[in-house]
Design a protein around this motif. Structure first.
Motif: not given
Lengths: 247, 247
Positions: A163, A171, A174-175, A201, A206, A209, A219, A227, B232, B235-241, B243, B246-247
């Motif tokens: 994948a 995002e 991370m998933k 990034d 720097k 996240r 989550y 899964w 794949r 994976l798409d079916m799972l909810p999005e993470f 983030l 940006t700090p």
């Protein structure tokens, strides 16, 4: 054991590490396996470690001390001119620590070995990712091998191989990583939540996240439960196998 | 290495084994790792092996010779009264072969160890499945652990853990196994097609449907290609993470 993954994306670098360490099955603890050094606007470097905890903690402490004492003549992670030099330096420190421990004459059941993932960016260069071996040599991630795993790598590998996309978002990465970690967790007692992460990034120079995903994180629980179902659905989507008639 | 799975279903038993053996990376060959003994209407017994090829071939040959010479006093797989006694006998033969090789004074780099999966049914008893260790002891599959893997087990385990159902059909089990084998194949050079299989129908007391799935088998290719896409999609079916900013 341990499970850490470092992933090279177009968008930057993603790091994730578990926190379980064990000396035998009846002696487990939680330790952070990710360390970050930064000089905002100039560099951000992340290190993850698998292996003997005394070794990896010594390596991180040595690197940390060097980066704090400006006067010392030894180069520090905050002073090296490139990520390649950073990898050389970390590899050298790792090799020295292992040699020292191995030379004491004391013999432990487990060896003092450790393997590291180092990634980041220093002004003037691209973001890079390295895998450092206990022997003190290292390899760099490239297009064909865009991510590195250390520790208990096998359970979580198939989904990464299938994948991973170089242009996926943080995002999505991370998933994917949480699914890979969940697969490992389900099969192996020596890997455990919480999981530390850092999304760097590209060209930000720097720390990006960072955070920690606990086992009871809402989550993560959704991913873990969803899964299994998603996998069974995926299996259903494949065509049926045809068995011949009973002989 | 090797990859074999034996699976206990309500409908019967499913066995699948790869055929790659290697002595170093530059010396690979294809060998059958599945052996079947039967007395139609009375018993069907299947054995799969992982480990030193000389050891596993010797075990199978000894078992085979015993089952052919009716006069010999040693019990044979075609004469033991129960699957439990079959497991005891096979375990004993395995232990003896390993001991013999280990005692010759010659030392090889790899050990002479082997691990076996034994399953089948003998008239008057249920269908049973055993995992036999090189030490000569063994465990039996039960509700909580309804399948055994031997050899290179880690890559293909997560999907088995997630998708196995005791009441799945042979067709669904074959599909699941091929996905598990494909995941292993994709990640490890020491496991290779073709794959041998045997679907034993409970209470049939004879060899069921057997066959060999080649790497260029049309169905296997469809599964192998389709699985990446299905994963794949899953994976798409799972909810999005999510983030943080940006700090």
């Amino acid at each position: 054991m341990t499970y850490c993954v470092g992933m090279m994306l177009k968008q930057g670098l993603v790091f994730m590490s578990d926190t379980r360490t064990n000396a035998g099955l009846d002696n487990i603890s939680t330790f952070r396996k990710m360390a970050i050094w930064e000089a905002p606007g100039e560099r951000s470097i992340t290190l993850m470690s698998a292996g003997n905890l005394a070794t990896t903690q010594a390596v991180v402490s040595l690197l940390d001390e060097r980066s704090k004492s400006q006067e010392e003549r030894a180069p520090s992670l905050l002073a090296v001119p490139s990520m390649f030099q950073a990898a050389r330096m970390v590899a050298e420190v790792l090799r020295e620590v292992i040699e020292q421990h191995a030379d004491t004459g004391q013999r432990a059941d487990s060896t003092f070995n450790a393997t590291l993932i180092l990634g980041g960016q220093i002004k003037g260069g691209p973001h890079r990712l390295f895998l450092i071996y206990p022997e003190g040599n290292f390899i760099e991630a490239a297009e064909d091998t865009p991510f590195f795993q250390i520790g208990e790598t096998k359970y979580g590998r198939p989904i990464l191989v299938r994948a991973y996309e170089p242009d996926m978002s943080f995002e999505a990465a991370m998933k994917l990583l949480l699914v890979s970690f969940d697969s490992t967790l389900k099969a192996n007692l020596t890997v455990g939540a919480p999981f530390d992460f850092h999304c760097y990034d590209a060209d930000s120079l720097k720390t990006g996240r960072t955070g920690r995903v606990a086992s009871d994180d809402a989550y993560f629980q959704k991913v873990s439960e969803g899964w299994g179902e998603a996998l069974r659905d995926a299996l259903d989507m494949l065509p049926e196998f045809t068995l011949g008639p009973t002989p």
